[in-house]
Design a protein around this motif. Structure first.
Motif, PDB file in Angstrom:
ATOM      1  N   GLN A   1       0.831  -1.199   0.000  1.00 48.83           N
ATOM      2  CA  GLN A   1       0.000   0.000   0.000  1.00 48.83           C
ATOM      3  C   GLN A   1       0.871   1.256   0.000  1.00 48.83           C
ATOM      4  N   SER A   2       0.236   2.375  -0.310  1.00 43.97           N
ATOM      5  CA  SER A   2       0.943   3.661  -0.314  1.00 43.97           C
ATOM      6  C   SER A   2       0.239   4.610   0.639  1.00 43.97           C
ATOM      7  N   MET A   3       0.988   5.615   1.102  1.00 48.27           N
ATOM      8  CA  MET A   3       0.366   6.645   1.934  1.00 48.27           C
ATOM      9  C   MET A   3       1.251   7.884   1.949  1.00 48.27           C
ATOM     10  N   THR A   4       0.653   8.983   2.372  1.00 52.38           N
ATOM     11  CA  THR A   4       1.391  10.240   2.530  1.00 52.38           C
ATOM     12  C   THR A   4       1.325  10.677   3.982  1.00 52.38           C
ATOM     13  N   LEU A   5       2.487  10.932   4.559  1.00 54.13           N
ATOM     14  CA  LEU A   5       2.570  11.500   5.893  1.00 54.13           C
ATOM     15  C   LEU A   5       2.640  13.025   5.735  1.00 54.13           C
ATOM     16  N   GLN A   6       1.755  13.695   6.467  1.00 57.59           N
ATOM     17  CA  GLN A   6       1.688  15.150   6.326  1.00 57.59           C
ATOM     18  C   GLN A   6       2.508  15.835   7.415  1.00 57.59           C
ATOM     19  N   CYS A   7       3.120  16.958   7.047  1.00 58.04           N
ATOM     20  CA  CYS A   7       3.885  17.770   7.990  1.00 58.04           C
ATOM     21  C   CYS A   7       3.684  19.234   7.645  1.00 58.04           C
ATOM     22  N   THR A   8       3.341  20.027   8.657  1.00 56.76           N
ATOM     23  CA  THR A   8       3.143  21.468   8.476  1.00 56.76           C
ATOM     24  C   THR A   8       3.805  22.207   9.617  1.00 56.76           C
ATOM     25  N   GLN A   9       4.472  23.323   9.280  1.00 61.85           N
ATOM     26  CA  GLN A   9       5.043  24.174  10.330  1.00 61.85           C
ATOM     27  C   GLN A   9       4.590  25.615  10.103  1.00 61.85           C
ATOM     28  N   ASP A  10       4.368  26.315  11.238  1.00 65.46           N
ATOM     29  CA  ASP A  10       3.883  27.691  11.151  1.00 65.46           C
ATOM     30  C   ASP A  10       4.896  28.680  11.719  1.00 65.46           C
ATOM     31  N   MET A  11       6.169  28.322  11.702  1.00 64.55           N
ATOM     32  CA  MET A  11       7.213  29.175  12.257  1.00 64.55           C
ATOM     33  C   MET A  11       7.988  29.909  11.167  1.00 64.55           C
ATOM     34  N   ASN A  12       7.536  29.781   9.922  1.00 66.65           N
ATOM     35  CA  ASN A  12       8.201  30.409   8.777  1.00 66.65           C
ATOM     36  C   ASN A  12       9.655  29.946   8.638  1.00 66.65           C
ATOM     37  N   HIS A  13       9.884  28.681   9.027  1.00 71.01           N
ATOM     38  CA  HIS A  13      11.217  28.111   8.856  1.00 71.01           C
ATOM     39  C   HIS A  13      11.429  27.736   7.399  1.00 71.01           C
ATOM     40  N   ASN A  14      12.636  27.948   6.901  1.00 71.96           N
ATOM     41  CA  ASN A  14      12.903  27.600   5.509  1.00 71.96           C
ATOM     42  C   ASN A  14      13.360  26.142   5.350  1.00 71.96           C
ATOM     43  N   TYR A  15      13.993  25.577   6.370  1.00 72.80           N
ATOM     44  CA  TYR A  15      14.483  24.213   6.271  1.00 72.80           C
ATOM     45  C   TYR A  15      13.489  23.253   6.915  1.00 72.80           C
TER      46      TYR A  15
END
Lengths: 117, 111
Positions: free
Chosen positions: A17-31
């Protein structure tokens, strides 16, 4: 600020099977970074990104893909899941300034626990 | 030789004890150093950066010896809540912000 958020918290996949792990940051980090941590082991870098549209392989990229279309989001895609991908996945972010001011301190999300059976 | 090496422990100490963790790194281009803390089944969290002159944050003191490529963390007056795994972390010059994590030293503080 929520910091770094990851979804889902837990997931069980069947082999192939396939899947996508989501990641979000709200600190305006570029890396941004993706790591995996196997039980009793250290963190291993899968992929990282130094800005929107730029990604690069880490130590263990095989079996994974990433994209970075915005500063905030850095999803990790697993194609054809295998039992060897059973692990805890952490997303992290940091700030690096072109004119200095880089701290290299990384801030982590709470992780996604993935089991492939 | 591993890039960042730590004694895996576990260190089992009573409350109030002083405990020291050591870490060595192999790459002489290492430029930034950190201690992270990881609780069981949780994400790593930054405990403190380590500066060349040494630095202190409450009960925690970090030291860096560039000549010996050695980093230490001292915890005084241990609390039950200090029980965790402590990760030694290094950034190497030119590595685009990538960090090298040690496997960690497990600390268990008992009443």
């Amino acid at each position: 600020n929520a910091g770094v958020t990851q979804t889902p918290k837990f997931r069980i996949l069947k082999i192939g099977q396939s899947m996508t792990l989501q990641c979000t940051q709200d600190m305006n980090h570029n890396y941004m970074y993706w790591y995996r941590q196997d039980p009793g082991m250290g963190l291993k870098l899968i992929y990282y990104s130094v800005g929107a549209g730029i990604t690069d392989k880490g130590e263990v990229p095989n079996g994974y893909n990433v994209s970075r279309s915005t500063t905030e989001d850095f999803p990790l895609r697993l194609e054809l899941a295998a039992p060897s991908q059973t692990s805890v996945y952490f997303c992290a972010s940091s700030y690096s300034g072109l004119a200095g001011g880089s701290t290299y301190e990384q801030y982590f999300g709470p992780g996604t626990r993935l089991t492939v059976t | 030789r591993k890039e960042v090496e730590q004694d895996p422990g576990p260190f089992n100490v009573p409350e109030g004890a002083t405990v020291a963790f050591n870490c060595t790194y192999s790459n002489s281009a290492s430029q930034s150093f950190f201690w992270y803390r990881q609780d069981c089944r949780k994400e790593p969290k930054l405990l403190m950066s380590v500066y060349s002159s040494g630095n202190e944050d409450g009960r925690f003191t970090a030291q860096l010896n560039r000549a010996s490529q050695y980093i230490s963390l001292l915890i005084r007056d241990s609390k039950l809540s200090d029980s965790a795994t402590y990760l030694c972390v290094v950034n190497i010059r030119g590595s685009q912000g990538n960090l090298i994590f040690g496997k960690g030293t497990k600390l268990s503080v008992k009443p």
